[in-house]
Design a protein around this motif. Sequence first.
Motif, mmCIF file in Angstrom:
data_model
loop_
_atom_site.group_PDB
_atom_site.id
_atom_site.type_symbol
_atom_site.label_atom_id
_atom_site.label_comp_id
_atom_site.label_asym_id
_atom_site.label_seq_id
_atom_site.Cartn_x
_atom_site.Cartn_y
_atom_site.Cartn_z
ATOM 1 N N ALA A 43 54.778 29.413 38.003
ATOM 2 C CA ALA A 43 54.932 30.860 38.209
ATOM 3 C C ALA A 43 53.899 31.640 37.405
ATOM 4 C CB ALA A 43 56.346 31.303 37.844
ATOM 5 N N ARG A 47 51.325 34.160 39.020
ATOM 6 C CA ARG A 47 51.273 35.560 38.582
ATOM 7 C C ARG A 47 49.867 35.937 38.140
ATOM 8 N NH1 ARG A 47 56.613 37.464 35.885
ATOM 9 N NH2 ARG A 47 55.158 38.495 34.493
ATOM 10 N N ARG A 48 49.231 35.054 37.394
ATOM 11 C CA ARG A 48 47.862 35.325 36.946
ATOM 12 C C ARG A 48 46.913 35.450 38.129
ATOM 13 N NH1 ARG A 48 47.113 31.234 31.759
ATOM 14 N NH2 ARG A 48 48.098 32.620 30.224
ATOM 15 N N THR A 50 47.656 36.195 41.363
ATOM 16 C CA THR A 50 47.958 37.304 42.274
ATOM 17 C C THR A 50 47.975 38.664 41.604
ATOM 18 O OG1 THR A 50 50.362 37.150 41.947
ATOM 19 C CG2 THR A 50 49.393 35.802 43.724
ATOM 20 N N GLN A 52 50.674 39.842 40.519
ATOM 21 C CA GLN A 52 51.958 40.340 41.015
ATOM 22 C C GLN A 52 53.092 39.494 40.441
ATOM 23 O OE1 GLN A 52 52.365 42.928 43.182
ATOM 24 N NE2 GLN A 52 50.168 43.226 43.432
ATOM 25 N N ALA A 53 54.295 40.029 40.522
ATOM 26 C CA ALA A 53 55.480 39.210 40.264
ATOM 27 C C ALA A 53 55.565 38.200 41.410
ATOM 28 C CB ALA A 53 56.734 40.076 40.222
ATOM 29 N N VAL A 54 56.160 37.047 41.138
ATOM 30 C CA VAL A 54 56.313 36.030 42.182
ATOM 31 C C VAL A 54 57.725 35.478 42.155
ATOM 32 C CG1 VAL A 54 53.872 35.367 42.158
ATOM 33 C CG2 VAL A 54 55.496 34.136 40.700
ATOM 34 N N ALA A 115 54.336 36.317 46.406
ATOM 35 C CA ALA A 115 54.133 37.515 45.588
ATOM 36 C C ALA A 115 55.042 38.620 46.116
ATOM 37 C CB ALA A 115 52.677 37.957 45.651
#
Length: 152
Positions: A43, A47-48, A50, A52-54, A115
């Motif tokens: 995760a 996250r890094r 994108t 975004q939160a995933v 994402a």
Amino acid sequence: MEDRNMAEKTTTVQIVMPQHCNGYAKPRLFGGQIMAWIDVVGAVAARRYTGQAVTTVCIDNLTFLKPAYLNDTVVQEAVVTWTGRTSLEVRVDSMVERLDGSRELINRAYAVFVAIDEEDHPVAIPMFIPETTEEKQEYAAAEERRRIRLQR
């Protein structure tokens, strides 16, 4: 949003403690514990990549090659292998690191994340463009794993 042509490795390190082990005479790392660590490092890599939160969609091809024991150092490396419009696959290699610094692969897993925005809706992510031979091979294998997942 810019496409990317290199996936950065994310690394974590854990020492196997008693609470991570089963009750055998020679305590081994629980499979569920390594799965939890895989989910977290995967995760973080997602996250890094994108920005975004995933959320985790699945973890498949989880292969236990060798055990880790109490007091072993477990190093995990996660790298993006494939992206779709909103989802991505991350390979996580788990290794036991010896006191001399040598490493032995004990587990390889592939995790898929999506994402999401603040309302849990999928959001578009940068496309991963493989460059090296290894990245191209992983990308092709990831597409085959995706095809198989979709058939299931």
